[in-house]
Scaffold this motif. Structure first.
Motif, PDB file in Angstrom:
ATOM      1  N   LYS A   5      30.101 -39.567  49.695  1.00  0.00           N
ATOM      2  CA  LYS A   5      29.623 -40.162  50.951  1.00  0.00           C
ATOM      3  C   LYS A   5      28.987 -39.103  51.838  1.00  0.00           C
ATOM      4  CE  LYS A   5      32.605 -44.186  51.341  1.00  0.00           C
ATOM      5  NZ  LYS A   5      33.641 -44.864  52.129  1.00  0.00           N
ATOM      6  N   GLY A   6      29.646 -37.963  51.969  1.00  0.00           N
ATOM      7  CA  GLY A   6      29.108 -36.876  52.784  1.00  0.00           C
ATOM      8  C   GLY A   6      27.811 -36.329  52.217  1.00  0.00           C
ATOM      9  N   MET A   7      27.760 -36.195  50.911  1.00  0.00           N
ATOM     10  CA  MET A   7      26.554 -35.660  50.272  1.00  0.00           C
ATOM     11  C   MET A   7      25.386 -36.646  50.370  1.00  0.00           C
ATOM     12  SD  MET A   7      28.374 -33.837  47.008  1.00  0.00           S
ATOM     13  CE  MET A   7      26.935 -32.974  46.355  1.00  0.00           C
ATOM     14  N   ALA A   8      25.684 -37.935  50.326  1.00  0.00           N
ATOM     15  CA  ALA A   8      24.637 -38.939  50.514  1.00  0.00           C
ATOM     16  C   ALA A   8      24.141 -38.906  51.958  1.00  0.00           C
ATOM     17  CB  ALA A   8      25.159 -40.325  50.140  1.00  0.00           C
ATOM     18  N   SER A  13      40.290 -35.598  42.769  1.00  0.00           N
ATOM     19  CA  SER A  13      40.889 -36.932  42.836  1.00  0.00           C
ATOM     20  C   SER A  13      39.799 -37.955  43.148  1.00  0.00           C
ATOM     21  CB  SER A  13      41.970 -36.976  43.922  1.00  0.00           C
ATOM     22  OG  SER A  13      41.373 -36.916  45.208  1.00  0.00           O
ATOM     23  N   GLU A  14      40.102 -39.203  42.862  1.00  0.00           N
ATOM     24  CA  GLU A  14      39.148 -40.275  43.131  1.00  0.00           C
ATOM     25  C   GLU A  14      38.802 -40.327  44.618  1.00  0.00           C
ATOM     26  OE1 GLU A  14      39.045 -45.114  42.754  1.00  0.00           O
ATOM     27  OE2 GLU A  14      40.033 -43.980  41.171  1.00  0.00           O
ATOM     28  N   ARG A  15      39.816 -40.211  45.459  1.00  0.00           N
ATOM     29  CA  ARG A  15      39.616 -40.262  46.912  1.00  0.00           C
ATOM     30  C   ARG A  15      38.697 -39.132  47.391  1.00  0.00           C
ATOM     31  NH1 ARG A  15      41.881 -37.663  51.136  1.00  0.00           N
ATOM     32  NH2 ARG A  15      41.926 -38.730  53.125  1.00  0.00           N
ATOM     33  N   ILE A  16      38.945 -37.928  46.933  1.00  0.00           N
ATOM     34  CA  ILE A  16      38.129 -36.784  47.365  1.00  0.00           C
ATOM     35  C   ILE A  16      36.709 -36.924  46.847  1.00  0.00           C
ATOM     36  CG2 ILE A  16      37.832 -34.282  47.156  1.00  0.00           C
ATOM     37  CD1 ILE A  16      40.035 -35.154  49.124  1.00  0.00           C
ATOM     38  N   LEU A  17      36.544 -37.390  45.606  1.00  0.00           N
ATOM     39  CA  LEU A  17      35.200 -37.577  45.070  1.00  0.00           C
ATOM     40  C   LEU A  17      34.434 -38.598  45.902  1.00  0.00           C
ATOM     41  CD1 LEU A  17      33.009 -36.969  43.030  1.00  0.00           C
ATOM     42  CD2 LEU A  17      34.093 -38.593  41.460  1.00  0.00           C
ATOM     43  N   VAL A  61      25.946 -27.064  54.731  1.00  0.00           N
ATOM     44  CA  VAL A  61      25.623 -28.166  53.821  1.00  0.00           C
ATOM     45  C   VAL A  61      26.610 -28.199  52.665  1.00  0.00           C
ATOM     46  CG1 VAL A  61      23.906 -29.074  52.200  1.00  0.00           C
ATOM     47  CG2 VAL A  61      23.176 -28.213  54.414  1.00  0.00           C
ATOM     48  N   MET A  62      26.960 -27.026  52.159  1.00  0.00           N
ATOM     49  CA  MET A  62      27.844 -26.942  50.995  1.00  0.00           C
ATOM     50  C   MET A  62      29.267 -27.361  51.321  1.00  0.00           C
ATOM     51  SD  MET A  62      26.532 -26.274  48.191  1.00  0.00           S
ATOM     52  CE  MET A  62      28.079 -25.984  47.371  1.00  0.00           C
ATOM     53  N   GLY A  63      29.836 -26.853  52.403  1.00  0.00           N
ATOM     54  CA  GLY A  63      31.217 -27.165  52.724  1.00  0.00           C
ATOM     55  C   GLY A  63      32.149 -26.939  51.536  1.00  0.00           C
TER      56      GLY A  63
END
Length: 112
Positions: free
Chosen positions: A56-59, A47-51, A16-18
């Motif tokens: 998205k993944g966390m949602a 970075s904006e892209r990574i955030l 889950v953490m990754g």
């Protein structure tokens, strides 16, 4: 996640953490919901892209709730779900351990 069977609870939690960013995002959202810009400022170095990708993944995994307020310009607020709060609570002792040993950990990093 990917439908796999986990060998133990730690294996499941780490899945889950990754990567390194999710814990910092969880920590930043632990106090209050944040808009994207405030969240980016609360997680130095991301970075904006990574955030965007991390959120998205966390949602998708149920850690974060994304609420869109219909206005111009659109207002998007991110907050932790109960599942996200429970993971944040579980990580708190690990963070305390890191704080207690931060100098030693930094020293190890300089040796590498």
């Amino acid at each position: 996640m990917d439908g796999r069977k986990y060998t133990c609870g730690l294996d499941a939690a780490m899945a889950v953490m990754g990567g390194k960013w999710k814990g910092l995002i969880l920590f930043a959202l632990g106090e209050q919901p944040l808009r994207f810009g405030a969240l980016r400022r609360a997680v130095p170095g991301i970075s904006e892209r990574i955030l965007i990708l991390q959120l998205k993944g966390m949602a998708a995994s149920g850690l974060v709730h994304r609420e869109v307020h219909e206005q111009v310009p659109p207002k998007v607020v991110y907050s932790l779900t109960p599942f996200g709060h429970s993971l944040n609570d579980a990580l708190a002792p690990l963070g305390a351990w890191g704080e207690e040993h931060i100098e030693h950990i930094e020293h190890i990093g300089r040796l590498s």
